[in-house]
Design a protein around this motif. Structure first.
Motif, mmCIF file in Angstrom:
data_model
loop_
_atom_site.group_PDB
_atom_site.id
_atom_site.type_symbol
_atom_site.label_atom_id
_atom_site.label_comp_id
_atom_site.label_asym_id
_atom_site.label_seq_id
_atom_site.Cartn_x
_atom_site.Cartn_y
_atom_site.Cartn_z
ATOM 1 N N ASP A 19 36.489 0.234 -15.367
ATOM 2 C CA ASP A 19 36.335 1.667 -15.116
ATOM 3 C C ASP A 19 35.972 1.868 -13.652
ATOM 4 N N PHE A 20 36.845 2.565 -12.906
ATOM 5 C CA PHE A 20 36.553 2.886 -11.519
ATOM 6 C C PHE A 20 35.668 4.135 -11.496
ATOM 7 N N ILE A 21 34.520 4.038 -10.856
ATOM 8 C CA ILE A 21 33.576 5.147 -10.809
ATOM 9 C C ILE A 21 33.724 5.886 -9.480
ATOM 10 N N GLY A 22 33.764 7.215 -9.565
ATOM 11 C CA GLY A 22 33.885 8.028 -8.365
ATOM 12 C C GLY A 22 35.309 8.516 -8.147
ATOM 13 N N LYS A 23 35.433 9.653 -7.490
ATOM 14 C CA LYS A 23 36.740 10.240 -7.238
ATOM 15 C C LYS A 23 37.542 9.369 -6.273
ATOM 16 N N PRO A 24 38.876 9.390 -6.378
ATOM 17 C CA PRO A 24 39.702 8.630 -5.437
ATOM 18 C C PRO A 24 39.362 8.982 -3.990
ATOM 19 N N GLY A 25 39.204 7.955 -3.170
ATOM 20 C CA GLY A 25 38.906 8.170 -1.761
ATOM 21 C C GLY A 25 37.459 8.444 -1.445
ATOM 22 N N ALA A 26 36.572 8.373 -2.458
ATOM 23 C CA ALA A 26 35.171 8.704 -2.222
ATOM 24 C C ALA A 26 34.388 7.562 -1.599
ATOM 25 N N GLY A 27 34.872 6.330 -1.738
ATOM 26 C CA GLY A 27 34.125 5.172 -1.249
ATOM 27 C C GLY A 27 34.437 4.831 0.199
ATOM 28 N N THR A 28 33.712 3.865 0.714
ATOM 29 C CA THR A 28 33.953 3.345 2.058
ATOM 30 C C THR A 28 33.816 1.827 2.028
ATOM 31 N N MET A 29 34.358 1.180 3.032
ATOM 32 C CA MET A 29 34.182 -0.262 3.173
ATOM 33 C C MET A 29 34.246 -0.631 4.650
ATOM 34 N N HIS A 30 33.673 -1.778 4.977
ATOM 35 C CA HIS A 30 33.775 -2.339 6.319
ATOM 36 C C HIS A 30 34.467 -3.687 6.227
ATOM 37 N N ILE A 31 35.124 -4.053 7.297
ATOM 38 C CA ILE A 31 35.747 -5.366 7.381
ATOM 39 C C ILE A 31 35.516 -5.919 8.779
ATOM 40 N N CYS A 32 35.201 -7.213 8.844
ATOM 41 C CA CYS A 32 34.908 -7.840 10.127
ATOM 42 C C CYS A 32 35.322 -9.301 10.077
ATOM 43 N N ALA A 33 35.997 -9.756 11.109
ATOM 44 C CA ALA A 33 36.329 -11.178 11.212
ATOM 45 C C ALA A 33 35.070 -11.975 11.489
ATOM 46 N N MET A 34 34.994 -13.181 10.911
ATOM 47 C CA MET A 34 33.838 -14.033 11.187
ATOM 48 C C MET A 34 33.767 -14.367 12.680
ATOM 49 N N ASP A 92 43.706 1.130 3.674
ATOM 50 C CA ASP A 92 43.581 2.561 3.928
ATOM 51 C C ASP A 92 44.405 3.369 2.924
ATOM 52 N N LYS A 93 45.540 2.837 2.517
ATOM 53 C CA LYS A 93 46.377 3.522 1.529
ATOM 54 C C LYS A 93 45.718 3.558 0.157
ATOM 55 N N THR A 94 44.810 2.639 -0.114
ATOM 56 C CA THR A 94 44.159 2.577 -1.423
ATOM 57 C C THR A 94 43.016 3.574 -1.570
ATOM 58 N N GLY A 95 42.577 4.179 -0.461
ATOM 59 C CA GLY A 95 41.447 5.102 -0.521
ATOM 60 C C GLY A 95 40.102 4.441 -0.318
ATOM 61 N N PHE A 96 40.085 3.168 0.134
ATOM 62 C CA PHE A 96 38.816 2.491 0.405
ATOM 63 C C PHE A 96 38.209 2.933 1.735
ATOM 64 N N ASN A 97 38.993 3.621 2.564
ATOM 65 C CA ASN A 97 38.521 4.096 3.870
ATOM 66 C C ASN A 97 37.929 2.961 4.710
ATOM 67 N N PRO A 98 38.728 1.925 5.002
ATOM 68 C CA PRO A 98 38.186 0.764 5.719
ATOM 69 C C PRO A 98 37.837 1.074 7.165
ATOM 70 N N GLN A 99 36.744 0.484 7.611
ATOM 71 C CA GLN A 99 36.315 0.595 9.002
ATOM 72 C C GLN A 99 36.150 -0.812 9.561
ATOM 73 N N VAL A 100 36.738 -1.059 10.718
ATOM 74 C CA VAL A 100 36.660 -2.373 11.356
ATOM 75 C C VAL A 100 35.407 -2.431 12.234
ATOM 76 N N THR A 101 34.673 -3.527 12.120
ATOM 77 C CA THR A 101 33.514 -3.745 12.984
ATOM 78 C C THR A 101 33.671 -5.084 13.692
ATOM 79 N N GLN A 102 32.822 -5.326 14.670
ATOM 80 C CA GLN A 102 32.809 -6.608 15.381
ATOM 81 C C GLN A 102 31.391 -7.175 15.414
ATOM 82 N N ASN A 103 30.754 -7.101 14.273
ATOM 83 C CA ASN A 103 29.381 -7.598 14.095
ATOM 84 C C ASN A 103 29.324 -8.172 12.686
ATOM 85 N N PHE A 104 29.688 -9.445 12.538
ATOM 86 C CA PHE A 104 29.910 -10.015 11.214
ATOM 87 C C PHE A 104 28.644 -10.007 10.366
#
Length: 335
Positions: free
Chosen positions: A150-165, A181-193
């Protein structure tokens, strides 16, 4: 780009299903827990709901690590990206089974946004740091049982970060971000692993632990007038220790406190955290990798995290109490 998901539970299915349905990507699942493999094969896929509604069957090509190794030897078609979403306690054995089955290849990269801290040390045994990406997933999902999520929350409501080691932005990372980004996870790239990954550990040290101990939803927790004071105490204690250990946060302390408020009050007020789900399903919780990790760092750098340590013990007592009450109820029901 083809994706392989290791761990077809709440978060593994959420990532995989949305990559299939929203990004049009080919996804295959490698699941170490055989009952889940068997159920999904029997059903012809996994049942997926959102906020307890619109339950429907989604095709999922799923294999045990050993079966997947055999499939690749027969047919080829290695994934380009592995997404690992397991419990900390499962990871070491699962990775070994995957490696022994020969499914890890030199061209692949791996991304993981697991709860807690400790998984990257294990992943480094199989992938070099140049091919490892970490992050956070501020979304909620419930694993109802084998083949049912069961996915909780409306589509596109979540966020995530991604960072290379390595903390370098790569072409394959950009491609992953475009897909996510197409999935609605709203990914944000960081440079602080480390700062990126520990942000979720700090968040979970408040929400997961307290909601589980008192068996309440995130919205019920945040409705308590003293909830923000509790969050601030735990977050300040964690920052004191982790900063002394070289942690460079991606947000300041007050932003971390406000994130607890927003996610609990607005994004996922009806959600029981994964730690609660583990306890209620008779599984060991990951508290030692969350509150316990922070307390361990505090001891090492001489910045005691007494509240975090106390809460770790409280969670283990809650686990024990739940099992005692469950046994007593079963005994009473059999009379």
């Amino acid at each position: 780009m083809k994706y392989g998901i290791i761990g077809a539970g709440a978060m593994g299915l959420r990532y995989g299903v949305l990559l299939q349905e929203k990004a049009g990507k080919e996804v295959e699942y490698v699941e170490p827990w055989q009952p889940n493999v068997d159920k999904i094969r029997e059903q012809g896929g996994a049942y997926v709901s959102r906020d307890h509604e619109n339950r429907h069957l989604v095709k999922a090509d799923i294999y045990s690590p050993e079966d997947y190794g055999e499939k690749l030897r027969r047919e080829g078609g290695d994934p380009d990206v592995w997404i690992i979403m397991l419990k900390q306690m499962q990871l070491e054995d699962a990775l070994k089974r995957c490696a022994d089955a020969g499914i890890f290849k030199d061209h692949q990269v791996v991304f993981s946004a697991m709860n807690g801290w400790g998984h990257f040390d294990k992943i480094l045994n199989y992938f070099p740091k140049e091919r490892i990406y970490g992050g956070t997933a501020m979304v909620a999902s419930v694993f109802n049982g084998p083949g049912d999520v069961d996915f909780i929350g409306k589509p596109g409501a979540g966020t995530m970060h991604i960072c290379a080691m390595t903390e370098e932005i790569t072409d394959i990372e950009k491609e992953m971000v475009a897909d996510l980004d197409k999935t609605g996870f709203n990914p944000q790239v960081t440079q602080n692993f480390r700062g990126t990954c520990l942000a979720k550990v700090i968040f979970n040290s408040v929400i997961n632990s307290l909601c589980t101990m008192y068996e309440i939803t995130m919205g019920q927790f945040i409705s308590y007038p003293g909830a923000m004071d509790m969050a601030r105490q735990l977050i300040n204690e964690a920052y004191d220790a982790l900063e002394r250990d070289g942690f460079k946060p991606i947000q300041d302390r007050e932003a971390a406190v406000q994130e607890v408020d927003y996610v609990s009050r607005v994004a996922n007020p009806l959600h029981y955290p994964s730690m609660y789900q583990d306890m209620h399903n008779g599984r060991k919780t990951e508290v030692d990798y969350i509150n316990g990790y922070i307390a361990e760092v505090g001891r090492r750098v001489d910045s005691p995290c007494r509240t975090q340590e106390f809460l770790r013990h409280c969670l283990h007592i809650a686990e024990l109490a739940f099992q005692i009450h469950k046994k007593e109820a079963a005994e009473a029901g059999s009379k």
